[in-house]
Design an enzyme around this catalytic site. Structure first.
Site, mmCIF file in Angstrom:
data_model
loop_
_atom_site.group_PDB
_atom_site.id
_atom_site.type_symbol
_atom_site.label_atom_id
_atom_site.label_comp_id
_atom_site.label_asym_id
_atom_site.label_seq_id
_atom_site.Cartn_x
_atom_site.Cartn_y
_atom_site.Cartn_z
ATOM 1 N N ASN A 46 0.831 -1.200 0.000
ATOM 2 C CA ASN A 46 0.000 0.000 0.000
ATOM 3 C C ASN A 46 0.868 1.254 0.000
ATOM 4 O OD1 ASN A 46 0.628 -0.765 2.768
ATOM 5 N ND2 ASN A 46 -0.900 0.695 3.491
ATOM 6 N N VAL A 47 0.354 2.287 -0.651
ATOM 7 C CA VAL A 47 1.016 3.583 -0.723
ATOM 8 C C VAL A 47 -0.052 4.625 -0.399
ATOM 9 C CG1 VAL A 47 2.278 5.210 -2.178
ATOM 10 C CG2 VAL A 47 2.619 2.745 -2.488
ATOM 11 N N GLU A 48 0.051 5.187 0.825
ATOM 12 C CA GLU A 48 -0.962 6.132 1.273
ATOM 13 C C GLU A 48 -0.694 7.539 0.767
ATOM 14 O OE1 GLU A 48 -2.202 3.903 5.408
ATOM 15 O OE2 GLU A 48 -1.092 5.783 5.543
ATOM 16 N N CYS A 57 -4.043 0.742 -2.804
ATOM 17 C CA CYS A 57 -4.072 -0.539 -2.099
ATOM 18 C C CYS A 57 -2.939 -1.441 -2.598
ATOM 19 C CB CYS A 57 -5.398 -1.260 -2.337
ATOM 20 S SG CYS A 57 -6.833 -0.441 -1.652
ATOM 21 N N GLU A 59 -3.085 -4.529 -3.347
ATOM 22 C CA GLU A 59 -3.542 -5.379 -4.442
ATOM 23 C C GLU A 59 -3.512 -4.645 -5.780
ATOM 24 O OE1 GLU A 59 -5.766 -6.526 -0.638
ATOM 25 O OE2 GLU A 59 -5.135 -4.676 -1.631
ATOM 26 N N CYS A 90 -10.292 -5.281 -0.093
ATOM 27 C CA CYS A 90 -11.536 -4.511 -0.116
ATOM 28 C C CYS A 90 -12.336 -4.877 -1.376
ATOM 29 C CB CYS A 90 -11.223 -3.017 -0.077
ATOM 30 S SG CYS A 90 -10.437 -2.377 -1.573
ATOM 31 N N CYS A 93 -10.612 -4.065 -4.704
ATOM 32 C CA CYS A 93 -9.511 -4.987 -4.992
ATOM 33 C C CYS A 93 -10.018 -6.374 -5.349
ATOM 34 C CB CYS A 93 -8.550 -5.026 -3.812
ATOM 35 S SG CYS A 93 -7.650 -3.455 -3.659
#
Length: 126
Positions: A46-48, A57, A59, A90, A93
């Site tokens: 993940n990369v926020e 996400c 995925e 989620c 994804c």
């Protein structure tokens, strides 16, 4: 291709991917790993973003790696936190996994190994 799925290795790859996550807001490292139909494994983390809706996400990053590294199909997917805890994809994804793996793609879940079709029985289609 009939490939035996090494779930221990797939889970480990997801944990290793989670360690590379950029998550300064939630502090939740997420990693995803997929076995592809040609036997290779692709990963994502993940990369926020400060604007949560723009976060990526694990995925989704994994789906990009699938395409960037030669394409193919997902056969099996595992998602884990940086601490090794099982995490579920989620809804968005799940749709991506269905699109790139098909209804028979397998996922590691709290209730054992399940097909994406079992987790997303009415997926969007073209």
């Amino acid at each position: 291709m009939n490939t035996r799925i090494d779930w221990v290795a797939l889970r480990s790859a997801a944990v290793q991917a989670a360690a590379l996550a950029y998550c300064p807001y939630s502090l939740l490292q997420v990693g995803a790993a997929a076995l592809c139909d040609n036997g290779r494994t692709v990963i994502g983390c993940n990369v926020e973003n400060a604007s949560y809706g723009l976060s990526l996400c694990a995925e989704c990053a994994m789906a990009g790696q699938l395409r960037l590294s030669g394409g193919g199909r997902f056969m099996a997917v595992a998602c884990r936190s940086g601490a090794g805890e099982l995490l579920m994809p989620c809804g968005r994804c799940r749709e991506i996994i269905h699109e790139l793996g098909g209804p028979s793609c397998l996922l590691d879940t709290p209730h054992g190994i399940r097909s994406i079709e079992e987790l997303l029985p009415d997926a969007f289609s073209s």
